[in-house]
Design an enzyme around this catalytic site. Structure first.
Site, PDB file in Angstrom:
ATOM      1  N   ALA A  64       1.737  -0.121  10.721  1.00  0.00           N
ATOM      2  CA  ALA A  64       1.480  -1.522  10.411  1.00  0.00           C
ATOM      3  C   ALA A  64       0.697  -1.605   9.106  1.00  0.00           C
ATOM      4  O   ALA A  64       0.266  -0.571   8.582  1.00  0.00           O
ATOM      5  CB  ALA A  64       0.672  -2.178  11.527  1.00  0.00           C
ATOM      6  N   MET A  65       0.510  -2.826   8.613  1.00  0.00           N
ATOM      7  CA  MET A  65      -0.194  -2.989   7.335  1.00  0.00           C
ATOM      8  C   MET A  65      -1.100  -4.209   7.389  1.00  0.00           C
ATOM      9  O   MET A  65      -0.690  -5.290   7.806  1.00  0.00           O
ATOM     10  CB  MET A  65       0.850  -3.123   6.212  1.00  0.00           C
ATOM     11  CG  MET A  65       0.264  -3.281   4.842  1.00  0.00           C
ATOM     12  SD  MET A  65      -0.724  -1.836   4.354  1.00  0.00           S
ATOM     13  CE  MET A  65      -1.962  -2.633   3.354  1.00  0.00           C
TER      14      MET A  65
ATOM     15  N   GLU B 157      -5.528  -2.965  12.620  1.00  0.00           N
ATOM     16  CA  GLU B 157      -5.181  -3.784  11.447  1.00  0.00           C
ATOM     17  C   GLU B 157      -6.136  -4.968  11.342  1.00  0.00           C
ATOM     18  O   GLU B 157      -6.561  -5.338  10.244  1.00  0.00           O
ATOM     19  CB  GLU B 157      -3.729  -4.263  11.517  1.00  0.00           C
ATOM     20  CG  GLU B 157      -2.694  -3.153  11.647  1.00  0.00           C
ATOM     21  CD  GLU B 157      -2.851  -1.995  10.679  1.00  0.00           C
ATOM     22  OE1 GLU B 157      -3.301  -2.202   9.541  1.00  0.00           O
ATOM     23  OE2 GLU B 157      -2.535  -0.844  11.077  1.00  0.00           O
TER      24      GLU B 157
ATOM     25  N   HIS C 216      -9.442  -3.977   9.858  1.00  0.00           N
ATOM     26  CA  HIS C 216      -9.398  -3.764   8.402  1.00  0.00           C
ATOM     27  C   HIS C 216      -9.846  -5.016   7.637  1.00  0.00           C
ATOM     28  O   HIS C 216     -10.218  -4.913   6.477  1.00  0.00           O
ATOM     29  CB  HIS C 216      -7.972  -3.427   7.967  1.00  0.00           C
ATOM     30  CG  HIS C 216      -7.666  -1.954   7.909  1.00  0.00           C
ATOM     31  ND1 HIS C 216      -8.499  -1.036   7.317  1.00  0.00           N
ATOM     32  CD2 HIS C 216      -6.576  -1.254   8.331  1.00  0.00           C
ATOM     33  CE1 HIS C 216      -7.941   0.172   7.397  1.00  0.00           C
ATOM     34  NE2 HIS C 216      -6.784   0.074   8.008  1.00  0.00           N
TER      35      HIS C 216
ATOM     36  N   GLU D  83       0.855  -1.182   0.000  1.00  0.00           N
ATOM     37  CA  GLU D  83       0.000   0.000   0.000  1.00  0.00           C
ATOM     38  C   GLU D  83       0.901   1.245   0.000  1.00  0.00           C
ATOM     39  O   GLU D  83       1.867   1.292   0.778  1.00  0.00           O
ATOM     40  CB  GLU D  83      -0.909   0.040   1.232  1.00  0.00           C
ATOM     41  CG  GLU D  83      -1.898   1.186   1.130  1.00  0.00           C
ATOM     42  CD  GLU D  83      -2.940   1.190   2.263  1.00  0.00           C
ATOM     43  OE1 GLU D  83      -2.886   0.306   3.140  1.00  0.00           O
ATOM     44  OE2 GLU D  83      -3.787   2.073   2.240  1.00  0.00           O
TER      45      GLU D  83
HETATM   46  N1  HT7 Z   1      -3.251   0.896   5.603  1.00  0.00           N
HETATM   47  C1  HT7 Z   1      -1.942   1.022   6.105  1.00  0.00           C
HETATM   48  C2  HT7 Z   1      -1.227   2.164   5.464  1.00  0.00           C
HETATM   49  C3  HT7 Z   1       0.235   1.938   5.325  1.00  0.00           C
HETATM   50  C4  HT7 Z   1       1.035   2.598   4.417  1.00  0.00           C
HETATM   51  C5  HT7 Z   1       0.753   3.547   3.497  1.00  0.00           C
HETATM   52  C6  HT7 Z   1       1.804   4.057   2.740  1.00  0.00           C
HETATM   53  C7  HT7 Z   1       3.101   3.594   2.903  1.00  0.00           C
HETATM   54  C8  HT7 Z   1       3.368   2.634   3.863  1.00  0.00           C
HETATM   55  C9  HT7 Z   1       2.328   2.150   4.613  1.00  0.00           C
HETATM   56  N2  HT7 Z   1       2.326   1.224   5.567  1.00  0.00           N
HETATM   57  C10 HT7 Z   1       1.036   1.088   5.992  1.00  0.00           C
HETATM   58  C11 HT7 Z   1      -1.860   1.152   7.571  1.00  0.00           C
HETATM   59  C12 HT7 Z   1      -3.157   1.379   8.240  1.00  0.00           C
HETATM   60  O1  HT7 Z   1      -3.685   2.456   8.228  1.00  0.00           O
HETATM   61  O2  HT7 Z   1      -3.708   0.467   8.767  1.00  0.00           O
HETATM   62 ZN    ZN Z   2      -5.658   1.647   8.640  1.00  0.00          ZN
END
Ligand code: HT7
Ligand code: ZN
Length: 873
Positions: free
Chosen positions: A264-265, A300, A303, A122
């Site tokens: 986090a992602m 997370e 999501h 992302e």
């Molecule tokens: N949705 C995720 C966003 C995010 C992100 C965006 C751009 C570059 C690196 C990144 N790492 C995570 C995190 C969240 O909002 O849950």
């Molecule tokens: Zn988020």
């Protein structure tokens, strides 16, 4: 470059029905074979080209239905792959690319962090792995095969469920195949390969499906993941109970990584975390860290439904997943902890991060209509203000209406890439409410100011509230319209109870929520037999600035008596703000003594939550005051006023606060990370702050003793900040002791860096420069850079804004230095310039020159940094 516009949205001419990826992982030479099942979209022209995104890619070959394409049949650059007119309606496209993950310093796409392969896709990282429609509205099921050296990378993780794994015979390699049946956009793709340890738990969903939960960390850190696991289990249960949402795969994997651009992602089934939001133990993590881990783990996980099962049609809709998911994580923490305390903390954060953004050159709507660099739109406006909009919808529709709308949204849009319109329509259709006017909150930037004037007529027994709203112009939006603003309120009688009224004219009032939807409204409450003090915007029911004609005495009354804890806190903040601003202008208001005594009463009021008492005793920050003043700001004058008022509080209440501090001492040495024990620590540390500020030698001694006897990071860190920032006896020894104790722990050392970088004393910039040469510092690790440079620029009002402009020059130089390696990080720290126009003239000039120096440096700038620098100017 021309901006990307919301109004230009077009669906792709081709759909991707299936994605099969095959990775041969090697740190310097990884190959990727991507097999895409492609189908022309109904209605698309047979001659439509397929144009895929790339970023810095090396193409090794393209086949259609297993036949290599001749060079003239496609065009490829590092940024794009185009096949002018694929012959068939449905075909299989195979793309081979090769990468060098070891050289990926941007931390986007596939990279190596401390020897572990990981991905961040992302918003637009997948295109750094292979050519693809790298946009959120192209959804497909993915199968990922990974092959890697077994000894170096024993753990191979992908999205979805593990379907196959084994050794590659005759080699030292092994492989794993993961399949994710849930169609997803490319930004949710992830893989991890490394030598990691893990902890596991078995979870059963409310409908009886078993799920294996795993958290992967570096060897030796296993026990530090227990709190994250506990938080995950509680989040999963909460989402079932409160939103009716269950998890949908056999396994949920979480991996902690040390080099990560954000928190986090939420990759499907494989969340990747900045290790700061996973690792905790009492010795290295503060209570704030424990709370942060709980909320980020929850965020997370949530999501999975709000973001993954229902994703965004395009990046303009980012708040659809982020604002909603922040709202959900805030509600989770409110349920797990104290609701008013959580609300206060969330509002503090909104005001500290989003209000300045909304009031400066980087202001943008919650749903922007254009962007040049999407990475620069992961902002407090999208996240925090986005969450406030969801909260207002709940306030407008009530608990049941809100749940009905959410249920309909999940039912209608599961498996889709949706828009804000889809979201709002679900609430409208579920409840029969017209939310057209509310949509303006998504398109209009800026923080409205609501002005309220109350007059009581004893004879007529009426209270008249004259309400008005105004939003200042923001970039590209010179004219503003009135918004729908839900104002939760009470009319507080002398006994602290809310008075009733017989009827109300001039506004719609539902229960305790009044709707302000015009530029001006006069609202008359009838049948009020005694003069009440209006308590407006209870629970901070809308993200606005409220100005009222309440006197300081009225505010002191609300501070002591309002039944809404949020507004008790807000009243204390309002009084403190007025006192501090007056002090910064060389004037002491007569109400100061009453305010300090009221603080003393709250400090000792055992009927109140201890965490609430700690918050109510906290003065508005120097940055809060700068924002309130708004123009011609002198950070030194604010800093001095702040110091003086803290000293005055410490002196006036010294004995009283000291006794309370002693009384609250822990009875045993066991550490409990729970909210109530954390509340006691917060209150005790707040009291210690005033004892230290008093100037009493005994108070100073208590701080050093607090540091020396601390058995947890919260206490040790609180004392260290006081020792360092107030330059108290024992400071040097304490800094050295902290460093010696934690020198091998990066996350703890980040705190040591931040304490020093935020010291308000002159000389801090020189110290910051020294710290960047410390062995524990690294320019390539975002957490380290944020803990020194970020902390100095965003958390040190006085020294970053030094009148000679040295802080601004340092930020400009540092931005240029980082930009070549990690543009996202560079652009983010550059955000510290966002309020430069509100400073006094001398500082403005210096800040402007520093910003210009970035654009005029002659260095080739990333789109990220260029975009922020240009918009700031
Ligand atoms: N949705 C995720 C966003 C995010 C992100 C965006 C751009 C570059 C690196 C990144 N790492 C995570 C995190 C969240 O909002 O849950
Ligand atoms: Zn988020």
């Amino acid at each position: 470059a021309a901006p990307i516009l919301l109004k230009d949205y077009q669906p792709t001419p081709y759909l991707i029905e299936k994605v099969d990826l095959d990775f041969r992982l090697n740190p310097t030479h990884t190959t990727v074979r991507s097999k895409l099942t492609v189908r022309r979209r109904e209605g698309a022209a047979a001659t439509a080209a397929i144009e895929l995104d790339g970023d810095d890619l090396k193409l090794d070959g393209v086949c259609v239905d297993d036949i290599p394409l001749a060079e003239e049949e496609y065009t490829a650059t590092p940024d794009r792959l185009m096949i002018p007119a694929p012959a068939a309606e449905r075909f299989e496209l195979t793309i081979d690319t090769s990468l060098d993950p070891s050289k990926n310093t941007q931390l986007m796409g596939l990279y190596v962090s401390s020897g572990t392969f990981c991905t961040q896709c992302e918003a637009e990282g997948f295109r750094r792995i292979t050519y693809f429609y790298d946009r959120p509205d192209v959804l497909a099921p993915y199968t990922t095969r990974m092959t890697a050296n077994k000894k170096a990378y024993p753990v191979l993780l992908g999205n979805g469920n593990l379907v196959e794994s084994g050794d590659v015979t005759g080699t030292d390699e092994h492989y794993a195949v993961w399949h994710d049946p849930h169609p997803k956009p490319s930004y949710l793709f992830a893989l991890v390969a490394g030598n990691l340890a893990h902890i596991s738990t078995d979870y059963t969903t409310s409908s009886g499906s078993p799920v294996k939960l795993n958290i992967y960390v570096e060897h030796g850190n296993e026990t530090r993941a227990d709190w994250a696991m506990d938080s995950l289990v509680r989040s999963m249960r909460w989402d079932e109970q409160v939103f009716g949402r269950e998890y949908d795969l056999d396994v949920f994997n979480v991996v902690a990584i040390s080099d990560f651009n954000m928190g986090a992602m939420e990759n499907k089934g494989l969340n990747i975390f900045n290790d700061k939001y996973i690792l905790a133990d009492p010795d290295t993590a503060s209570d704030a860290d424990y709370a942060g881990i709980e909320s980020v783990v929850a965020h997370e996980y949530f999501h999975n439904w709000t973001g993954n099962r229902i994703t965004c049609r395009d990046w303009f809709q980012l708040c659809l997943k982020e604002g909603l998911t922040v709202f959900r994580d805030q509600e989770f923490s409110a349920d797990e902890r104290s609701r008013p305390v959580k609300r206060i903390a969330d509002v503090q954060r909104l005001k500290a991060a989003q209000f300045p953004e909304d009031g400066g050159p980087l202001a943008h709507p919650v749903r922007p209509e254009q962007y040049k660099e999407i990475n620069n739109f992961y902002t407090a406006t999208i996240y925090e203000k986005g969450a406030e909009l969801v909260r207002m919808i709940k306030t407008l529709l009530g608990e049941r209406g809100f749940r009905k709308g959410m249920d309909l949204y999940f039912e209608r849009h599961d498996g889709e890439a949706a828009t804000i319109e889809d979201f709002i329509k679900s609430f409208e259709d579920a409840t029969g409410t017209d939310l057209r006017h509310f949509m303006l909150w998504y398109s209009q930037a800026g923080t409205p100011t609501v002005t309220a004037e109350a007059t009581y007529d004893a004879q007529a027994q009426t209270l008249t509230l004259t309400l008005s709203q105004e939003t200042r112009p923001t970039p590209n939006q010179p004219q503003k319209k009135p918004l729908v603003i839900p104002i939760r309120f009470g009319l507080v009688a002398a006994n602290g109870k809310d008075v009733g009224y017989s009827k109300v004219e001039g506004a719609t009032v539902n229960a305790d929520v009044l709707l302000l939807n015009e530029a001006q409204q006069t609202v008359v409450f009838h049948g009020i037999s005694e003069k009440p003090v209006p308590s407006l915007l209870r629970e901070f029911s809308a993200p606005v600035n409220l100005r009222s004609n309440l006197s300081l005495d009225d505010q002191l009354f609300l501070m002591g008596r309002d039944s809404d804890p949020f507004n008790r806190w807000q009243a204390a903040q309002t009084v403190a703000t007025r006192l501090l601003i007056s002090r910064s202008r060389g004037e002491n208001l007569p109400q100061e003594a009453s305010f300090i005594d009221a603080l003393g009463e709250i400090a000792a009021d055992t009927c109140l939550d201890t965490a609430f008492r700690a918050l109510a005793l906290q003065l508005p920050s120097e940055a809060d005051l700068a924002r309130e003043i708004g123009e011609n700001v002198d950070p030194d004058a604010i800093g001095r006023a702040h110091e003086d008022l803290r000293a005055a509080i410490g002196q006036r209440l010294y004995g009283y606060l000291r006794d309370l501090y002693v009384e609250l001492a822990p009875k045993d040495s066991r550490f409990d990370p729970g909210a109530s024990a954390a509340g006691v620590r917060a209150l005790r540390n707040r009291l210690l702050g005033y004892l230290a500020a008093s100037g009493e030698a005994e108070g100073h001694g208590l701080v050093k003793a607090h540091f020396d006897s601390a058995n947890n990071m919260t206490d040790r860190l609180s004392a260290l900040v006081l020792l360092d920032h107030l330059n108290l006896p024992g400071k040097t020894e304490a800094l050295a002791a902290f460093e010696a104790r934690h020198k091998t722990d990066h996350l703890a050392m980040d705190k040591w860096f931040t304490v020093q970088a935020t010291c308000p004393a002159p000389g801090t910039l020189a110290r910051v420069k020294e710290l960047t040469n410390h062995p524990a510092f690294s320019w390539t690790n975002p957490n380290r850079v944020r803990s020194v440079v970020g902390a100095f620029c965003a958390g040190n009002q006085r020294q970053f804004n030094a009148p000679d402009g040295s802080g601004y020059d340092y930020l400009a130089e540092t931005t240029l230095q980082i930009d070549g390696k990690n543009p996202q990080l560079a652009a983010r720290i550059l955000n510290s310039f966002r309020s430069w126009r509100s400073l006094e003239a001398g500082r403005q000039e210096k800040a402007k020159a520093a910003l210009k120096s970035i654009l005029d440096s002659g260095q080739e700038l990333s789109t990220d940094t260029k975009d922020i620098a240009e918009r700031c100017l």
